[in-house]
Design a protein around this motif. Structure first.
Motif, PDB file in Angstrom:
ATOM      1  N   GLU A  14      56.285  23.545 -45.696  1.00  0.00           N
ATOM      2  CA  GLU A  14      56.038  22.164 -46.135  1.00  0.00           C
ATOM      3  C   GLU A  14      57.333  21.377 -46.314  1.00  0.00           C
ATOM      4  O   GLU A  14      57.307  20.196 -46.683  1.00  0.00           O
ATOM      5  CB  GLU A  14      55.270  22.157 -47.461  1.00  0.00           C
ATOM      6  CG  GLU A  14      53.862  22.691 -47.371  1.00  0.00           C
ATOM      7  CD  GLU A  14      52.827  21.571 -47.227  1.00  0.00           C
ATOM      8  OE1 GLU A  14      53.118  20.442 -47.641  1.00  0.00           O
ATOM      9  OE2 GLU A  14      51.749  21.853 -46.676  1.00  0.00           O
ATOM     10  N   ILE A  15      58.467  22.026 -46.115  1.00  0.00           N
ATOM     11  CA  ILE A  15      59.731  21.279 -46.173  1.00  0.00           C
ATOM     12  C   ILE A  15      59.699  20.237 -45.053  1.00  0.00           C
ATOM     13  O   ILE A  15      59.332  20.556 -43.917  1.00  0.00           O
ATOM     14  CB  ILE A  15      60.932  22.238 -46.007  1.00  0.00           C
ATOM     15  CG1 ILE A  15      60.979  23.205 -47.187  1.00  0.00           C
ATOM     16  CG2 ILE A  15      62.239  21.456 -45.901  1.00  0.00           C
ATOM     17  CD1 ILE A  15      62.008  24.303 -47.024  1.00  0.00           C
ATOM     18  N   PRO A  16      60.055  18.987 -45.386  1.00  0.00           N
ATOM     19  CA  PRO A  16      59.914  17.916 -44.391  1.00  0.00           C
ATOM     20  C   PRO A  16      60.563  18.246 -43.053  1.00  0.00           C
ATOM     21  O   PRO A  16      61.622  18.872 -42.998  1.00  0.00           O
ATOM     22  CB  PRO A  16      60.617  16.729 -45.071  1.00  0.00           C
ATOM     23  CG  PRO A  16      60.451  16.989 -46.533  1.00  0.00           C
ATOM     24  CD  PRO A  16      60.527  18.477 -46.688  1.00  0.00           C
ATOM     25  N   ARG A  81      65.696  24.640 -50.442  1.00  0.00           N
ATOM     26  CA  ARG A  81      64.634  23.667 -50.566  1.00  0.00           C
ATOM     27  C   ARG A  81      63.289  24.342 -50.373  1.00  0.00           C
ATOM     28  O   ARG A  81      63.227  25.366 -49.721  1.00  0.00           O
ATOM     29  CB  ARG A  81      64.804  22.524 -49.529  1.00  0.00           C
ATOM     30  CG  ARG A  81      66.211  21.885 -49.541  1.00  0.00           C
ATOM     31  CD  ARG A  81      66.178  20.475 -48.995  1.00  0.00           C
ATOM     32  NE  ARG A  81      65.447  19.631 -49.918  1.00  0.00           N
ATOM     33  CZ  ARG A  81      65.979  19.022 -50.985  1.00  0.00           C
ATOM     34  NH1 ARG A  81      67.258  19.122 -51.229  1.00  0.00           N
ATOM     35  NH2 ARG A  81      65.230  18.329 -51.795  1.00  0.00           N
ATOM     36  N   SER A  82      62.172  23.744 -50.886  1.00  0.00           N
ATOM     37  CA  SER A  82      62.216  22.568 -51.706  1.00  0.00           C
ATOM     38  C   SER A  82      62.913  22.875 -53.027  1.00  0.00           C
ATOM     39  O   SER A  82      62.786  23.974 -53.545  1.00  0.00           O
ATOM     40  CB  SER A  82      60.798  22.078 -51.990  1.00  0.00           C
ATOM     41  OG  SER A  82      60.149  22.936 -52.910  1.00  0.00           O
ATOM     42  N   GLU A 247      59.847  15.332 -50.412  1.00  0.00           N
ATOM     43  CA  GLU A 247      59.348  16.509 -51.140  1.00  0.00           C
ATOM     44  C   GLU A 247      58.682  16.089 -52.446  1.00  0.00           C
ATOM     45  O   GLU A 247      57.604  16.578 -52.789  1.00  0.00           O
ATOM     46  CB  GLU A 247      60.509  17.457 -51.462  1.00  0.00           C
ATOM     47  CG  GLU A 247      61.039  18.253 -50.285  1.00  0.00           C
ATOM     48  CD  GLU A 247      62.190  19.170 -50.678  1.00  0.00           C
ATOM     49  OE1 GLU A 247      62.729  19.842 -49.790  1.00  0.00           O
ATOM     50  OE2 GLU A 247      62.561  19.199 -51.870  1.00  0.00           O
ATOM     51  N   ALA A 248      59.343  15.184 -53.171  1.00  0.00           N
ATOM     52  CA  ALA A 248      58.832  14.774 -54.484  1.00  0.00           C
ATOM     53  C   ALA A 248      57.440  14.167 -54.357  1.00  0.00           C
ATOM     54  O   ALA A 248      56.584  14.367 -55.222  1.00  0.00           O
ATOM     55  CB  ALA A 248      59.795  13.786 -55.140  1.00  0.00           C
ATOM     56  N   GLU A 249      57.222  13.448 -53.255  1.00  0.00           N
ATOM     57  CA  GLU A 249      55.916  12.824 -53.030  1.00  0.00           C
ATOM     58  C   GLU A 249      54.825  13.907 -52.968  1.00  0.00           C
ATOM     59  O   GLU A 249      53.795  13.817 -53.643  1.00  0.00           O
ATOM     60  CB  GLU A 249      55.990  12.048 -51.717  1.00  0.00           C
ATOM     61  CG  GLU A 249      54.907  11.019 -51.545  1.00  0.00           C
ATOM     62  CD  GLU A 249      54.936  10.421 -50.131  1.00  0.00           C
ATOM     63  OE1 GLU A 249      55.991  10.479 -49.444  1.00  0.00           O
ATOM     64  OE2 GLU A 249      53.888   9.908 -49.709  1.00  0.00           O
ATOM     65  N   LYS A 250      55.082  14.951 -52.181  1.00  0.00           N
ATOM     66  CA  LYS A 250      54.112  16.052 -52.086  1.00  0.00           C
ATOM     67  C   LYS A 250      53.976  16.788 -53.416  1.00  0.00           C
ATOM     68  O   LYS A 250      52.891  17.243 -53.790  1.00  0.00           O
ATOM     69  CB  LYS A 250      54.547  17.059 -51.019  1.00  0.00           C
ATOM     70  CG  LYS A 250      54.548  16.526 -49.599  1.00  0.00           C
ATOM     71  CD  LYS A 250      54.823  17.672 -48.620  1.00  0.00           C
ATOM     72  CE  LYS A 250      55.111  17.143 -47.221  1.00  0.00           C
ATOM     73  NZ  LYS A 250      55.281  18.241 -46.251  1.00  0.00           N
TER      74      LYS A 250
END
Lengths: 454, 454
Positions: A14-16, A81-82, A247-250
């Protein structure tokens, strides 16, 4: 004590995969940087002598909202990350606020701050284009440490000019850069024309980011196969930092909340833009009501007291002319301990957003920043970087407003780095030896007058 | 560059609910600590004047393999645990080894090391039992920082005796403890009888953990409502640290591998036992073939050159007599920078395990430890604590053996903490100013002779 989830971490897949380029979505685009000689709008190729080509293209890209993160960079992101999104229950309790406070913890990156996100990208593109040596400036040393390690990762040699005041206040950041194999020089130095000039004019000058940038650019231009890299201000640096906000959004979604306000400390704008822009996309495109608050030091108040106009990004005038909120490239900031915020100007994107009232700015005095930092340390166990203390102070102000109003607002701020290398400044704060700096309007005006015809 | 998963992190509900008490599973139980006056086996109540009662019970518990982690402690663990298990692809590449190297990254805890795992537990039990003040010793300051923060979490006042050599070498760890609100005193000090005695005998004595323990115990015994807490050596401390190995066990499973060897640096044994014991359970109960390697400094070699016998845990003789590998409680270790490893004895569990050949020990010279630390820093971006450098050096030795033999062994080591507060020692290493310390057999024997009738 709540048994609710405290940390939110994304799985590796899920890391962008893309950075977010807000320029593409902005209704009023940033004005173009200008070639200082011709006063014509800058083209990417004008920047090729200084930066890796791909970075020059990113810098001026106003059409592509999503830029793919190169696989080699994303693979390196996976080592740290995340970063965690943390619900600051301890801080909420210490403040007695009904607000829900979250922070994105960039301090757990190997080098201790968000700076690695762009350092890896910049070093990668340099390597891809056959560059062998990179130069850069650093204030507190967070960026220099990141670039030194990133250079090592991609097999480049790094030379870092560190602002003299920080070089002396924070000798261990120099040690960190040297442990990673970089060469470190205090700026201003006698190794460049820009450095010699300013030392001649002002032998006791303690340096600024503007001067260190001039020195690093000059070295890059005079060294074969060498490019300059920058830790903030420019649009491509902020682009790379959007991995934070994406990341913060998810992660906020995992927490089942959405921020009413997003806060970052402000030096050149990269950590602020990094956490804010992915959220601001929904404000621009969908009219989502969110406040974006930049927290700058009262002693270096370009957003709250500077002027929007064209100015150089460095002290010697080697950079293009940038349309930005500035205190004048000759502005010499007070010797506050938040070395990373001692910069005269704001990046062009953020400057346009502030002009368009899409964001706001607050100024924080040094004592308030350290007071907030100590409160956070005791409540959350993490000693924040003096720069990050400004974001914390702004968050504390908002949380206290919620206490008065009884509102359960959701506050998200970026903990851009830890302060473990900055303990000398905490020592001085605890001993009562730190001070605030009052900046007179006429002193600001004097610097602005010097650049009024640019 | 591999695209395989690099970090393994457990979801919050997989954080262990129990610590693992290896004493219950050991076929040969550790010999009992003795009351120094009566020479009788210690009962928990003999320790009540010094420690919280629950900790005294845990210390001598040889029957319960699993001890429930109190909910308040587990809730605090959730702010930073699980710590990541990281595949060290960078280090593997730098060494050119076919070995698979993993490290458990305890350096991302808020205070920068594994020490918080036990500090939170000890502070919690003290608070539960109505204690208001806690004292402790600290070497490099990792434990002192952890206890200072844990005390703040549970509303206790903390007083820390820091070994003088570290107090001077690492002033910023003092600042960290003070930022968390603790009182910090350099040891030996004039504030206790134990301190006065040793200063009188040896005015320039730079301190040791043994002396700082004596001072902290003395203060606790003379202060109402005050208990002493300890950062390593004792069995209950190691018990709390098993959260490291229990997580690592699940994380290695996520990685689809099982370690052929598990490595920890060794001071008193808590980080070593913490990562090893959960794996060793399978060796004891199921005959699993795994090597457990303790990496101690060559200048303080209790495991490789000490003697197994009863001895005091502190310099002044305030503790019970412990059956342990020791260099003698009067042993004065050389001034190496790995302050956390400068201790004369090994915990009773580890001592028994070494006697029973369930584990092994290697000694590492200071220069080899820093060489390994710098290699790791450049390969993985994390600057390791000088203590942790010993574990890295041992891992590097094993990885190099794999390079020779071509074996793809799986190596797991504990990165017990980062070295960001220890940059002065890296500075000295890089400048060529650090040295090895050769310890003569007769000097070791002299100290052992002094305790031979105990």
């Amino acid at each position: 004590m709540s048994t609710k989830q405290k940390r939110f971490i994304l799985p590796e897949d899920e890391i962008p995969k893309y950075w977010y380029n807000i320029q593409a979505d902005m209704k009023t685009k940033p004005m173009p940087p200008l070639n200082p000689k011709t006063k014509e709008a800058l083209k990417p190729e004008d920047l090729y002598p200084i930066f890796a080509k791909e970075l020059c293209k990113q810098e001026l890209n106003q059409t592509d909202a999503w830029i793919e993160i190169p696989e080699a960079v994303r693979e390196m992101y996976k080592y740290y990350r995340s970063t965690p999104l943390v619900r600051a229950y301890g801080l909420e309790k210490a403040l007695g606020t009904p607000a829900h406070i979250y922070f994105k913890n960039e301090s757990v990156s190997p080098i201790g701050s968000h700076k690695l996100n762009s350092a890896l990208a910049q070093a990668y593109y340099c390597k891809e284009e056959g560059v062998t040596n990179v130069t850069t400036e650093t204030g507190a040393g967070q960026w220099g440490a990141a670039l030194s390690y990133a250079a090592k990762v991609f097999g480049l040699e790094a030379a870092v000019y560190q602002v003299k005041i920080s070089y002396n206040q924070k000798p261990y950041r120099r040690s960190i850069m040297q442990t990673f194999g970089a060469t470190v020089t205090a700026s201003p130095s006698m190794s460049t024309r820009a450095g010699k000039d300013i030392i001649t004019r002002n032998p006791n000058y303690q340096g600024s980011l503007g001067t260190a940038i001039s020195e690093a650019i000059e070295l890059a231009m005079n060294t074969p196969n060498c490019k300059y890299t920058l830790g903030s201000v420019l649009s491509h640096v902020t682009l790379h930092q959007t991995v934070i906000g994406l990341e913060a959004e998810k992660q906020m979604e995992m927490a089942g909340e959405y921020p009413d306000m997003v806060i970052g400390c402000f030096g050149g704008g990269s950590n602020f833009g990094g956490i804010c822009f992915p959220f601001m996309r929904h404000t621009i495109l969908d009219g989502k009501q969110t406040r974006y608050i930049a927290a700058e030091p009262a002693s270096c108040p370009k957003l709250t007291r500077g002027k929007f106009q064209y100015d150089f990004g460095d002290e010697a005038g080697y950079t293009p002319l940038l349309p930005m909120f500035t205190l004048g490239h000759n502005f010499s900031p007070a010797n506050i301990h938040a070395g990373g915020l001692r910069y005269h100007g704001a990046g062009v994107i953020v400057s346009q957003l502030l002009k368009d009232n899409l964001m706001e700015a607050v100024d924080i005095q040094q004592l308030e920043s350290f007071q907030a930092g100590c409160l956070f340390a005791q409540a959350e166990g993490i000693i924040p970087a003096p720069e990050s203390c400004h974001a914390i102070a702004a968050a504390v102000r908002e949380a206290n407003k919620c206490k008065e109003s009884g509102e359960e607002k959701v506050i998200l701020f970026n903990l851009s780095g830890h302060g473990l290398i900055d303990m000398a400044s905490y020592d001085q704060y605890l001993a009562g030896n730190l001070m605030n700096y009052e900046l007179k309007d006429e002193d600001i005006q004097k610097n602005l007058d010097e650049i009024k015809d640019m």
